[in-house]
Scaffold this motif. Structure first.
Motif: not given
Length: 306
Positions: A36-46, A62-79
């Protein structure tokens, strides 16, 4: 017993390579915080996960609940876009290098189906048969055949046939798609592409010229028959974290050629049968369970790990 020198121990801890063609790590496995630090993406938070549930009226996948998908870029803007009543589209893909998909390959497709169903949006799926010809010891004909076989497994995931377009690069690249490719290519210097992807002087020019091919499906103008008049439609890309370099490049170029940056939602790697700190890989059939494996095959593979 002799102790390990600090500099050797540090080197082992830092021994991690993650790019679209190679994933390897030291004894501790993949360090996702470091990625996450190296690529400069953001953690997917609760808060983001809760927002997805609120906007879609569905429990988080369930992939969100269990943290399998864990990082994002600009997901907040899509929402934000969706909350205002506007649409976006999804883009994901597969590099066909095996006869069938294994469980790790299914992760982005299963999650993409959830996103398509939840948000009721269009989807494009790219089969990069040209990439596999460039990186693997495959003929063009064999690469195209594997793409067709993989497409069958992808279709079986149950995508909305009215909202889904699946294409192979060998059969589709041209026209508006190719115009966007050369626009991207002109914006990326050789030094830039070497810095992002780690190409060396020994790599043939086919590899160096490939990244724009994977970049441009994130621009709706690449698909004039599907998104005519919607050149600024935003794109969300569900993918594994190793694909991030392609889209770091894409996001850098997009504003320079008049397009919106794609957003990403990124997953961890699905573990191989050899343990949680490994990655299921098509290059090692014994590390993976394929959708075409028989019950006997699966039992044999699992027994080898015990």
């Amino acid at each position: 017993m002799a102790s390990v020198a600090p500099e050797v121990e540090k080197k082992e801890e830092e021994e991690q390579v993650v790019n679209p063609w190679e994933v390897s790590a030291g004894k501790g496995g993949i360090d996702y915080d470091k990625l996450v630090d190296q690529f400069g993406c953001q953690r997917l938070d609760a808060a983001l996960i809760d927002r997805i549930a609120r906007l879609t009226g569905r429990p988080p996948h369930r992939f969100l609940r269990r943290g399998l998908f864990f990082a994002h870029r600009d997901l907040n803007e899509i929402l934000d876009i969706y909350e205002k009543g506007d649409k976006f589209y999804l883009y994901t893909g597969r590099g066909p290098s095996s006869e069938a998909l294994h469980l790790g390959h299914l992760v982005p497709f299963m999650f993409t189906k959830y996103l398509q169903d939840a948000f009721k949006v269009p989807l494009v799926i790219q089969l990069t048969d040209d990439e596999k010809f460039l990186w693997k010891n495959l003929t063009v004909e064999e690469s195209k055949r594997l793409a067709r076989e993989n497409a069958k497994d992808i279709i079986a995931c149950g995508f909305d046939v009215e909202r889904t377009f699946i294409f192979s690069d060998f059969n589709f690249v041209g026209g508006a798609f190719y115009e966007n490719m050369v626009k991207v290519a002109r914006c990326v210097t050789y030094n830039k592409v070497v810095g992002i992807f780690g190409f060396t002087p020994e790599d043939h020019i086919g590899k160096i010229s490939f990244p724009p091919v994977q970049a441009v499906p994130s621009f709706p103008s690449s698909f004039p028959k599907h998104f005519s008049g919607n050149d600024q439609l935003r794109c969300l890309i569900p993918c594994a974290i190793d694909q991030d370099p392609y889209f770091r490049m894409t996001r850098d170029v997009a504003p320079r050629i008049g397009y919106q940056k794609p957003a990403l939602i990124e997953s961890r790697f699905f573990p191989a049968l050899q343990g949680e700190n490994t990655k299921m890989s098509a290059s090692d059939p014994n590390s993976a369970i394929y959708v075409t494996d028989s019950t006997k095959d699966i039992k044999t593979k699992v027994a080898r790990t015990l």
